[in-house]
Design an enzyme around this catalytic site. Sequence first.
Site, PDB file in Angstrom:
ATOM      1  N   ASP A  30      -0.752   8.081  -2.712  1.00 48.52           N
ATOM      2  CA  ASP A  30      -1.656   7.064  -2.183  1.00 48.52           C
ATOM      3  C   ASP A  30      -3.025   7.225  -2.856  1.00 48.52           C
ATOM      4  O   ASP A  30      -3.507   8.339  -3.077  1.00 48.52           O
ATOM      5  CB  ASP A  30      -1.787   7.226  -0.662  1.00 48.52           C
ATOM      6  CG  ASP A  30      -2.414   6.003  -0.004  1.00 48.52           C
ATOM      7  OD1 ASP A  30      -1.699   5.292   0.724  1.00 48.52           O
ATOM      8  OD2 ASP A  30      -3.621   5.759  -0.230  1.00 48.52           O
TER       9      ASP A  30
ATOM     10  N   GLY B 216      -2.319  -1.988  11.245  1.00 52.09           N
ATOM     11  CA  GLY B 216      -3.032  -1.356  10.144  1.00 52.09           C
ATOM     12  C   GLY B 216      -2.452  -1.626   8.772  1.00 52.09           C
ATOM     13  O   GLY B 216      -2.903  -1.033   7.794  1.00 52.09           O
ATOM     14  N   GLN B 217      -1.432  -2.506   8.699  1.00 54.20           N
ATOM     15  CA  GLN B 217      -0.882  -2.801   7.371  1.00 54.20           C
ATOM     16  C   GLN B 217      -1.899  -3.584   6.545  1.00 54.20           C
ATOM     17  O   GLN B 217      -2.473  -4.575   7.017  1.00 54.20           O
ATOM     18  CB  GLN B 217       0.422  -3.605   7.494  1.00 54.20           C
ATOM     19  CG  GLN B 217       1.125  -3.775   6.141  1.00 54.20           C
ATOM     20  CD  GLN B 217       2.470  -4.494   6.233  1.00 54.20           C
ATOM     21  OE1 GLN B 217       2.911  -4.898   7.318  1.00 54.20           O
ATOM     22  NE2 GLN B 217       3.124  -4.653   5.100  1.00 54.20           N
ATOM     23  N   SER B 218      -2.136  -3.104   5.309  1.00 51.64           N
ATOM     24  CA  SER B 218      -3.103  -3.789   4.431  1.00 51.64           C
ATOM     25  C   SER B 218      -2.472  -4.250   3.127  1.00 51.64           C
ATOM     26  O   SER B 218      -3.008  -5.131   2.464  1.00 51.64           O
ATOM     27  CB  SER B 218      -4.296  -2.867   4.139  1.00 51.64           C
ATOM     28  OG  SER B 218      -3.858  -1.684   3.492  1.00 51.64           O
TER      29      SER B 218
ATOM     30  N   HIS C 111       4.744   5.605   4.468  1.00 48.66           N
ATOM     31  CA  HIS C 111       3.787   6.681   4.236  1.00 48.66           C
ATOM     32  C   HIS C 111       4.466   8.007   4.567  1.00 48.66           C
ATOM     33  O   HIS C 111       5.075   8.143   5.633  1.00 48.66           O
ATOM     34  CB  HIS C 111       2.582   6.551   5.181  1.00 48.66           C
ATOM     35  CG  HIS C 111       1.728   5.333   4.968  1.00 48.66           C
ATOM     36  ND1 HIS C 111       0.561   5.353   4.248  1.00 48.66           N
ATOM     37  CD2 HIS C 111       1.866   4.057   5.411  1.00 48.66           C
ATOM     38  CE1 HIS C 111       0.004   4.149   4.262  1.00 48.66           C
ATOM     39  NE2 HIS C 111       0.767   3.342   4.962  1.00 48.66           N
TER      40      HIS C 111
ATOM     41  N   HIS D  25       6.320  -0.419   2.627  1.00 48.94           N
ATOM     42  CA  HIS D  25       6.078   0.931   2.121  1.00 48.94           C
ATOM     43  C   HIS D  25       6.110   1.929   3.263  1.00 48.94           C
ATOM     44  O   HIS D  25       5.697   1.628   4.374  1.00 48.94           O
ATOM     45  CB  HIS D  25       4.747   1.032   1.369  1.00 48.94           C
ATOM     46  CG  HIS D  25       3.563   0.554   2.152  1.00 48.94           C
ATOM     47  ND1 HIS D  25       3.243  -0.776   2.278  1.00 48.94           N
ATOM     48  CD2 HIS D  25       2.634   1.231   2.867  1.00 48.94           C
ATOM     49  CE1 HIS D  25       2.157  -0.898   3.026  1.00 48.94           C
ATOM     50  NE2 HIS D  25       1.771   0.314   3.409  1.00 48.94           N
TER      51      HIS D  25
HETATM   52  P1  AMP Z   1      -1.055   0.141   4.714  1.00 49.26           P
HETATM   53  O1  AMP Z   1      -2.480   0.123   5.199  1.00 49.26           O
HETATM   54  O2  AMP Z   1      -0.089   0.769   5.667  1.00 49.26           O
HETATM   55  O3  AMP Z   1      -0.628  -1.244   4.246  1.00 49.26           O
HETATM   56  O4  AMP Z   1      -1.046   1.086   3.462  1.00 49.26           O
HETATM   57  C1  AMP Z   1      -1.403   0.682   2.185  1.00 49.26           C
HETATM   58  C2  AMP Z   1      -1.767   1.914   1.437  1.00 49.26           C
HETATM   59  O5  AMP Z   1      -1.762   1.610   0.056  1.00 49.26           O
HETATM   60  C3  AMP Z   1      -3.157   2.464   1.762  1.00 49.26           C
HETATM   61  O6  AMP Z   1      -3.020   3.796   2.251  1.00 49.26           O
HETATM   62  C4  AMP Z   1      -3.894   2.399   0.420  1.00 49.26           C
HETATM   63  O7  AMP Z   1      -4.735   3.502   0.224  1.00 49.26           O
HETATM   64  C5  AMP Z   1      -2.741   2.386  -0.575  1.00 49.26           C
HETATM   65  N1  AMP Z   1      -3.008   1.749  -1.848  1.00 49.26           N
HETATM   66  C6  AMP Z   1      -3.562   0.546  -2.083  1.00 49.26           C
HETATM   67  N2  AMP Z   1      -3.590   0.279  -3.394  1.00 49.26           N
HETATM   68  C7  AMP Z   1      -3.011   1.335  -4.016  1.00 49.26           C
HETATM   69  C8  AMP Z   1      -2.752   1.669  -5.366  1.00 49.26           C
HETATM   70  N3  AMP Z   1      -3.067   0.866  -6.371  1.00 49.26           N
HETATM   71  N4  AMP Z   1      -2.145   2.857  -5.632  1.00 49.26           N
HETATM   72  C9  AMP Z   1      -1.821   3.689  -4.617  1.00 49.26           C
HETATM   73  N5  AMP Z   1      -2.040   3.427  -3.327  1.00 49.26           N
HETATM   74  C10 AMP Z   1      -2.630   2.281  -3.016  1.00 49.26           C
END
Ligand code: AMP
Length: 110
Positions: free
Chosen positions: A28, A89-91, A98, A96
């Site tokens: 991450d 909290g999904q962004s 974690h 994916h």
């Molecule tokens: P979520 O908030 O559960 O959708 O998790 C998305 C995750 O993707 C977050 O922990 C971000 O830090 C991670 N993230 C976003 N862009 C990248 C990237 N280019 N490479 C690696 N991790 C990323």
Amino acid sequence: MCIFCKIANGEIATNYLYESEQVLAFNDLAPQAPTHILVIPRAHYENAAELAAADSATMSELFAAGRGLAAKLDLDGYRITFNTGANAGQSVFHAHMHLLGGRPFAWPPG
Ligand code: AMP
């Protein structure tokens, strides 16, 4: 194209910690623990629920990859999370998993 699709197709160069025909794992960008790995399907699904409904074999492979990485890294306990939906909290809206480890975790999560 979404950011994880770009990681999956090599458009964004990324060091893969695990890869198979269907699944990839990488660190991450903003780690929340000493070990913070994302395990994703190469194919685009908006979230874990959509992936599980459409392709349960790949969903299982995500867990198998997580188990393998946790064993390889000798994690003393770990947490697996799928944030599903913005309210959880999904962004990034590409499914994916974690895999977090290397420190104690509180419960309930924030
Ligand atoms: P979520 O908030 O559960 O959708 O998790 C998305 C995750 O993707 C977050 O922990 C971000 O830090 C991670 N993230 C976003 N862009 C990248 C990237 N280019 N490479 C690696 N991790 C990323």
